[in-house]
Write a protein that holds these residues in place. Structure first.
Motif, PDB file in Angstrom:
ATOM      1  N   THR A  38      -8.424  10.899   1.044  1.00 18.27           N
ATOM      2  CA  THR A  38      -8.840   9.302   0.603  1.00 18.27           C
ATOM      3  C   THR A  38      -7.667   8.715   0.323  1.00 18.27           C
ATOM      4  N   VAL A  39      -6.734   9.618  -0.911  1.00 20.54           N
ATOM      5  CA  VAL A  39      -5.862   8.917  -1.805  1.00 20.54           C
ATOM      6  C   VAL A  39      -5.261   8.337  -0.395  1.00 20.54           C
ATOM      7  N   THR A  40      -4.685   9.440   0.354  1.00 17.59           N
ATOM      8  CA  THR A  40      -3.450   8.693   1.194  1.00 17.59           C
ATOM      9  C   THR A  40      -3.626   8.168   2.475  1.00 17.59           C
ATOM     10  N   VAL A  41      -4.516   8.112   3.158  1.00 15.78           N
ATOM     11  CA  VAL A  41      -5.186   7.018   3.437  1.00 15.78           C
ATOM     12  C   VAL A  41      -4.633   5.513   2.929  1.00 15.78           C
ATOM     13  N   HIS A  42      -5.178   5.323   1.859  1.00 18.45           N
ATOM     14  CA  HIS A  42      -5.562   4.061   0.563  1.00 18.45           C
ATOM     15  C   HIS A  42      -4.176   3.693   0.462  1.00 18.45           C
ATOM     16  N   VAL A  43      -2.923   4.570   0.526  1.00 19.07           N
ATOM     17  CA  VAL A  43      -1.898   4.145   0.125  1.00 19.07           C
ATOM     18  C   VAL A  43      -1.348   4.000   1.614  1.00 19.07           C
ATOM     19  N   ARG A  44      -2.116   4.466   2.874  1.00 18.39           N
ATOM     20  CA  ARG A  44      -0.877   4.166   3.976  1.00 18.39           C
ATOM     21  C   ARG A  44      -1.078   3.083   4.471  1.00 18.39           C
ATOM     22  N   ARG A  45      -2.770   2.582   3.875  1.00 17.49           N
ATOM     23  CA  ARG A  45      -3.203   1.151   4.621  1.00 17.49           C
ATOM     24  C   ARG A  45      -2.311   0.438   3.724  1.00 17.49           C
ATOM     25  N   LEU A  46      -2.216   0.318   2.203  1.00 21.36           N
ATOM     26  CA  LEU A  46      -1.618  -0.151   1.639  1.00 21.36           C
ATOM     27  C   LEU A  46      -0.178  -0.596   1.880  1.00 21.36           C
ATOM     28  N   ARG A  47      -0.012   0.022   2.847  1.00 20.27           N
ATOM     29  CA  ARG A  47       1.993   0.208   2.687  1.00 20.27           C
ATOM     30  C   ARG A  47       2.032  -1.137   3.422  1.00 20.27           C
ATOM     31  N   GLU A  48       0.973  -0.689   4.482  1.00 18.53           N
ATOM     32  CA  GLU A  48       1.237  -2.145   5.953  1.00 18.53           C
ATOM     33  C   GLU A  48       0.607  -3.446   5.791  1.00 18.53           C
ATOM     34  N   LYS A  49       0.386  -3.148   4.124  1.00 14.68           N
ATOM     35  CA  LYS A  49       0.038  -4.554   3.953  1.00 14.68           C
ATOM     36  C   LYS A  49       1.078  -5.147   3.137  1.00 14.68           C
ATOM     37  N   ILE A  50       1.873  -4.807   2.061  1.00 11.83           N
ATOM     38  CA  ILE A  50       2.572  -5.013   1.320  1.00 11.83           C
ATOM     39  C   ILE A  50       4.198  -4.511   0.909  1.00 11.83           C
ATOM     40  N   GLU A  51       4.583  -3.675   2.246  1.00 11.97           N
ATOM     41  CA  GLU A  51       5.497  -2.966   2.633  1.00 11.97           C
ATOM     42  C   GLU A  51       6.381  -3.915   3.891  1.00 11.97           C
ATOM     43  N   VAL A  52       7.917  -4.194   3.377  1.00 13.51           N
ATOM     44  CA  VAL A  52       8.111  -4.998   4.929  1.00 13.51           C
ATOM     45  C   VAL A  52       8.137  -3.878   5.674  1.00 13.51           C
ATOM     46  N   ASP A  53       8.375  -2.654   5.688  1.00 10.12           N
ATOM     47  CA  ASP A  53       8.939  -1.380   6.610  1.00 10.12           C
ATOM     48  C   ASP A  53       7.354  -0.167   6.238  1.00 10.12           C
ATOM     49  N   PRO A  54       6.466  -0.241   6.543  1.00 12.26           N
ATOM     50  CA  PRO A  54       5.557   0.810   5.704  1.00 12.26           C
ATOM     51  C   PRO A  54       6.255   2.171   6.040  1.00 12.26           C
ATOM     52  N   ALA A  55       6.953   2.456   7.497  1.00 11.33           N
ATOM     53  CA  ALA A  55       7.590   3.833   7.525  1.00 11.33           C
ATOM     54  C   ALA A  55       8.680   3.962   6.563  1.00 11.33           C
ATOM     55  N   ASN A  56       9.527   3.239   5.846  1.00 14.91           N
ATOM     56  CA  ASN A  56      10.295   3.412   4.710  1.00 14.91           C
ATOM     57  C   ASN A  56       9.640   2.590   3.348  1.00 14.91           C
ATOM     58  N   PRO A  57       8.031   2.923   2.757  1.00 11.51           N
ATOM     59  CA  PRO A  57       8.442   2.474   1.849  1.00 11.51           C
ATOM     60  C   PRO A  57       9.113   1.875   0.453  1.00 11.51           C
ATOM     61  N   GLN A  58       9.711   0.612   0.028  1.00 12.06           N
ATOM     62  CA  GLN A  58       9.698   0.530  -1.241  1.00 12.06           C
ATOM     63  C   GLN A  58       8.852  -0.465  -2.640  1.00 12.06           C
ATOM     64  N   ARG A  59       7.806  -0.621  -2.322  1.00  9.63           N
ATOM     65  CA  ARG A  59       7.366  -0.438  -3.159  1.00  9.63           C
ATOM     66  C   ARG A  59       5.935   0.667  -3.851  1.00  9.63           C
ATOM     67  N   ILE A  60       5.982   0.896  -2.885  1.00  7.77           N
ATOM     68  CA  ILE A  60       5.163   2.099  -3.309  1.00  7.77           C
ATOM     69  C   ILE A  60       5.486   3.903  -2.313  1.00  7.77           C
ATOM     70  N   VAL A  61       6.600   4.734  -3.747  1.00  8.95           N
ATOM     71  CA  VAL A  61       6.599   5.174  -2.599  1.00  8.95           C
ATOM     72  C   VAL A  61       6.517   6.641  -3.271  1.00  8.95           C
ATOM     73  N   THR A  62       7.181   8.000  -1.906  1.00 12.05           N
ATOM     74  CA  THR A  62       6.636   9.032  -2.316  1.00 12.05           C
ATOM     75  C   THR A  62       7.572   9.620  -3.067  1.00 12.05           C
ATOM     76  N   VAL A  63       6.784  10.648  -4.285  1.00 17.08           N
ATOM     77  CA  VAL A  63       7.077  11.449  -4.927  1.00 17.08           C
ATOM     78  C   VAL A  63       7.055  12.226  -4.076  1.00 17.08           C
ATOM     79  N   TRP A  64       8.032  13.129  -3.541  1.00 19.97           N
ATOM     80  CA  TRP A  64       7.489  15.149  -3.117  1.00 19.97           C
ATOM     81  C   TRP A  64       7.118  15.767  -3.819  1.00 19.97           C
ATOM     82  N   GLY A  65       6.178  16.366  -3.589  1.00 17.77           N
ATOM     83  CA  GLY A  65       5.848  17.986  -4.464  1.00 17.77           C
ATOM     84  C   GLY A  65       4.731  17.063  -5.352  1.00 17.77           C
ATOM     85  N   VAL A  66       4.467  15.585  -5.731  1.00 20.45           N
ATOM     86  CA  VAL A  66       3.463  14.922  -6.656  1.00 20.45           C
ATOM     87  C   VAL A  66       3.014  14.554  -6.402  1.00 20.45           C
TER      88      VAL A  66
END
Length: 230
Positions: free
Chosen positions: A193-221
């Motif tokens: 559920t969280v993963t999906v919502h993060v993906r949707r947010l990135r589509e709305k606030i990131e210049v390049d959702p595939a390379n997010p600069q605002r909501i970034v993934t912290v691998w393993g966390v």
């Protein structure tokens, strides 16, 4: 004002129980049994929230959700899904559902979910209203308005809550389980559920959702909001 809830489910046994519990909780409840009737009901008298079953005759719940999300009003949606329909559940969240419950479910839990979503949609927050700003992104938690470079964003209830929470805690990494508990109020549940919502947010606030600069993934966390302004 009594809040209106539209229940969309073709299973009369389930819908009778759901309607009874919601009415007992003080909501004004309308029930319809198919997707076309649901869209007609929303157009005739917009509800404050829709409880939407995925499996409907004719127009299914996913298509109903898609059409409701295309409207500017942004009515909150809680989806009802069969236990094994993970793919449909994720698709429903991607289409903009604010919450979901798997069948069979507790009617009392549904009432709590309805109350939670409506409370957040109405601007009742656990913290004082504030204005969050970062490099053209402005989130006003009182009126629940988010803008990016002056353009108002269309966010679901949960998307707004997640963005506001992350912006309140910049540069801090959160596990998905933490976000599920602190934003959704669930002590357990499907973390996708969280993963999906993060993906949707990135589509709305990131210049390049595939390379997010605002909501970034912290691998393993999990995820971290990376502020531009300081």
């Amino acid at each position: 004002m009594t809040q209106r809830v539209l229940v969309v489910d073709d299973d009369r046994t389930v819908s009778d129980v759901v309607c009874r519990y919601l009415e007992h909780a003080g909501y004004q409840v309308t029930h319809v049994g198919d997707g076309v009737s649901a869209l007609d009901a929303v157009a005739t008298q917009p509800p404050h929230l829709v409880v939407l079953d995925l499996m409907l005759p004719g127009l299914d719940g996913l298509e109903v959700c898609r059409r409701l999300r295309a409207q500017p009003e942004g009515v909150p949606i809680i989806m009802l899904t069969a236990r094994g329909d993970e793919a449909d559940r994720i698709l429903g969240l991607q289409l903009g559902a604010d919450d979901y419950l798997g069948k069979p479910f507790s009617p009392r839990e549904l009432v709590l979910r309805v109350r939670s979503v409506l409370r957040r949609a109405g601007g009742e927050l656990t913290t004082a209203p504030d204005v969050l700003r970062d490099d053209g992104l402005v989130v006003e938690t009182g009126p629940r308005v988010a803008r990016l470079h002056g353009r108002e964003l269309t966010l679901t209830v949960r998307e707004f809550d997640l963005l506001a929470y992350l912006m309140r805690h910049p540069a801090r990494a959160f596990r998905r389980a933490e976000l599920l508990e602190r934003v959704w109020g669930w002590s357990f549940g499907d973390q996708s559920t969280v993963t999906v919502h993060v993906r949707r947010l990135r589509e709305k606030i990131e210049v390049d959702p595939a390379n997010p600069q605002r909501i970034v993934t912290v691998w393993g966390v999990g995820y971290r909001y990376e502020p531009f302004d300081g």
